[in-house]
Design a protein around this motif. Structure first.
Motif, PDB file in Angstrom:
ATOM      1  N   LYS A  35       1.595  -9.228  -3.042  1.00 21.71           N
ATOM      2  CA  LYS A  35       0.347  -8.927  -3.491  1.00 21.71           C
ATOM      3  C   LYS A  35       0.407  -9.191  -5.041  1.00 21.71           C
ATOM      4  O   LYS A  35       1.547  -8.953  -5.920  1.00 21.71           O
ATOM      5  N   ALA A  36      -0.672  -9.693  -5.738  1.00 21.27           N
ATOM      6  CA  ALA A  36      -0.697  -9.994  -7.155  1.00 21.27           C
ATOM      7  C   ALA A  36      -0.145  -8.877  -7.951  1.00 21.27           C
ATOM      8  O   ALA A  36       0.453  -8.985  -8.820  1.00 21.27           O
ATOM      9  N   ALA A  37      -0.764  -7.646  -7.668  1.00 21.53           N
ATOM     10  CA  ALA A  37      -0.365  -6.376  -8.388  1.00 21.53           C
ATOM     11  C   ALA A  37       1.064  -6.034  -8.333  1.00 21.53           C
ATOM     12  O   ALA A  37       1.370  -5.319  -9.244  1.00 21.53           O
ATOM     13  N   ASN A  38       1.740  -6.498  -7.245  1.00 18.76           N
ATOM     14  CA  ASN A  38       3.372  -5.902  -7.149  1.00 18.76           C
ATOM     15  C   ASN A  38       4.030  -7.391  -7.495  1.00 18.76           C
ATOM     16  O   ASN A  38       5.409  -7.038  -7.432  1.00 18.76           O
ATOM     17  N   TYR A  39       3.403  -8.499  -7.655  1.00 19.31           N
ATOM     18  CA  TYR A  39       4.117  -9.895  -8.104  1.00 19.31           C
ATOM     19  C   TYR A  39       5.120  -9.783  -9.053  1.00 19.31           C
ATOM     20  O   TYR A  39       6.448 -10.223  -8.774  1.00 19.31           O
ATOM     21  N   SER A  40       5.121  -9.188 -10.391  1.00 23.56           N
ATOM     22  CA  SER A  40       6.030  -9.150 -11.407  1.00 23.56           C
ATOM     23  C   SER A  40       7.177  -8.234 -11.068  1.00 23.56           C
ATOM     24  O   SER A  40       8.188  -8.602 -11.067  1.00 23.56           O
ATOM     25  N   GLU A  41       6.840  -7.148 -10.462  1.00 15.82           N
ATOM     26  CA  GLU A  41       8.019  -6.039 -10.550  1.00 15.82           C
ATOM     27  C   GLU A  41       8.810  -6.687  -9.208  1.00 15.82           C
ATOM     28  O   GLU A  41      10.175  -6.671  -9.158  1.00 15.82           O
ATOM     29  N   ALA A  42       8.031  -7.195  -7.983  1.00 15.64           N
ATOM     30  CA  ALA A  42       9.022  -7.913  -6.911  1.00 15.64           C
ATOM     31  C   ALA A  42       9.982  -9.032  -7.395  1.00 15.64           C
ATOM     32  O   ALA A  42      11.009  -9.128  -7.136  1.00 15.64           O
ATOM     33  N   MET A  43       9.072 -10.029  -8.309  1.00 13.10           N
ATOM     34  CA  MET A  43      10.062 -11.045  -8.837  1.00 13.10           C
ATOM     35  C   MET A  43      11.310 -10.603  -9.546  1.00 13.10           C
ATOM     36  O   MET A  43      12.210 -11.352  -9.452  1.00 13.10           O
ATOM     37  N   ARG A  44      11.034  -9.611 -10.491  1.00 15.08           N
ATOM     38  CA  ARG A  44      12.181  -9.061 -11.163  1.00 15.08           C
ATOM     39  C   ARG A  44      13.241  -8.446 -10.228  1.00 15.08           C
ATOM     40  O   ARG A  44      14.344  -8.760 -10.529  1.00 15.08           O
ATOM     41  N   THR A  45      12.906  -7.892  -9.035  1.00 18.87           N
ATOM     42  CA  THR A  45      13.526  -7.043  -8.439  1.00 18.87           C
ATOM     43  C   THR A  45      14.542  -8.197  -7.653  1.00 18.87           C
ATOM     44  O   THR A  45      15.645  -8.158  -7.375  1.00 18.87           O
ATOM     45  N   LEU A  46      13.850  -9.083  -7.351  1.00 22.29           N
ATOM     46  CA  LEU A  46      14.509 -10.402  -6.440  1.00 22.29           C
ATOM     47  C   LEU A  46      15.724 -10.833  -7.384  1.00 22.29           C
ATOM     48  O   LEU A  46      16.714 -11.327  -6.716  1.00 22.29           O
ATOM     49  N   ARG A  47      15.291 -11.039  -8.456  1.00 29.71           N
ATOM     50  CA  ARG A  47      16.403 -11.512  -9.698  1.00 29.71           C
ATOM     51  C   ARG A  47      17.620 -10.562  -9.858  1.00 29.71           C
ATOM     52  O   ARG A  47      18.861 -10.958  -9.803  1.00 29.71           O
ATOM     53  N   ASP A  48      17.223  -9.387  -9.939  1.00 27.87           N
ATOM     54  CA  ASP A  48      18.191  -8.654 -10.538  1.00 27.87           C
ATOM     55  C   ASP A  48      18.946  -7.593  -9.604  1.00 27.87           C
ATOM     56  O   ASP A  48      19.877  -7.039  -9.726  1.00 27.87           O
ATOM     57  N   HIS A  49      18.225  -7.405  -8.312  1.00 23.93           N
ATOM     58  CA  HIS A  49      18.982  -6.418  -7.058  1.00 23.93           C
ATOM     59  C   HIS A  49      20.292  -7.185  -6.680  1.00 23.93           C
ATOM     60  O   HIS A  49      20.089  -8.015  -6.305  1.00 23.93           O
ATOM     61  N   PRO A  50      21.292  -6.280  -6.742  1.00 22.38           N
ATOM     62  CA  PRO A  50      22.633  -7.046  -6.305  1.00 22.38           C
ATOM     63  C   PRO A  50      22.464  -7.459  -4.895  1.00 22.38           C
ATOM     64  O   PRO A  50      23.313  -8.215  -4.553  1.00 22.38           O
ATOM     65  N   GLU A  51      21.645  -7.006  -3.877  1.00 26.79           N
ATOM     66  CA  GLU A  51      21.538  -7.314  -2.458  1.00 26.79           C
ATOM     67  C   GLU A  51      20.965  -8.622  -2.460  1.00 26.79           C
ATOM     68  O   GLU A  51      21.104  -9.518  -1.639  1.00 26.79           O
ATOM     69  N   LEU A  52      20.194  -8.983  -3.379  1.00 24.01           N
ATOM     70  CA  LEU A  52      19.457 -10.423  -3.358  1.00 24.01           C
ATOM     71  C   LEU A  52      19.920 -11.304  -4.422  1.00 24.01           C
ATOM     72  O   LEU A  52      20.218 -12.587  -4.016  1.00 24.01           O
TER      73      LEU A  52
END
Length: 198
Positions: A35-52
């Motif tokens: 969702k657009a409301a979660n997009y920024s946070e999700a993209m940052r998590t995709l970059r920074d989370h060690p599992e991803l």
């Protein structure tokens, strides 16, 4: 034994959880819709989370779904689609975010996460009119600054609205109404059995 895609799917569900609106696995690829409301946070998590660890944004483009499936599409019209690469884990991911408003398509920018998104977002704005909130230089990149409309929208006429030419008397480029007559091109089909065989 779990496959690489199954491992990625499990990691995505564990890390992003409710941020994922939809997850599809097809043809050896995973696509998630956020969702657009979660997009920024999700993209940052995709970059920074060690599992991803999706360190690299490979591509970002805009899509106009208004005539998708021969007009059977009933969802939002505009989406931004990103392709991400994790060098550490050697896997890829497609992320799709739909703009909630068809009249003013607006999604968050990811230029602060991946600076490479700069020109991609400008292109999506120029060609489809998708606005990226937080982009610090959102201006046309492929069309002329005076260009009216967005040429990759499905409702944009093939001939455009105006044409430009150099006027020798005025010694400048001028815009004028389109002089091309609209016509339908039908490809010529050659049905000879031995065509091209010598």
């Amino acid at each position: 034994m779990t496959t690489k895609l199954e491992t990625l799917e499990t990691s995505l569900r564990n890390v992003l959880g409710e941020s994922i609106q939809e997850l599809k696995s097809a043809l050896g690829e995973i696509t998630i819709i956020v969702k657009a409301a979660n997009y920024s946070e999700a993209m940052r998590t995709l970059r920074d989370h060690p599992e991803l660890r999706f360190e690299e944004l490979i591509d970002l483009c805009g899509v106009d779904y208004s005539q998708y499936g021969d007009g059977a599409w009933d969802g939002p019209r505009f989406a931004a689609v990103s392709h991400l690469l994790s060098i550490a884990h050697n896997w890829r991911l497609r992320v799709r975010v739909f703009a909630p408003d068809d009249e003013l398509p607006l999604v968050p920018s990811v230029t602060d996460i991946w600076p490479a998104a700069n020109w991609f977002e400008r292109e999506a704005f120029d060609l489809l009119g998708i606005l990226f909130e937080g982009h610090n230089d959102l201006r046309r990149i492929l069309t002329d600054y005076g260009f009216i409309g967005h040429p990759f929208r499905k409702d944009f006429p093939v001939t455009g609205y105006v044409e430009m030419r150099y006027d020798a008397e005025q010694k400048r480029v001028i815009y004028q109404p389109v002089t091309i007559e609209p016509r339908e091109n039908v490809p010529r089909v050659i049905r000879e059995e031995n065509y091209g065989i010598k």
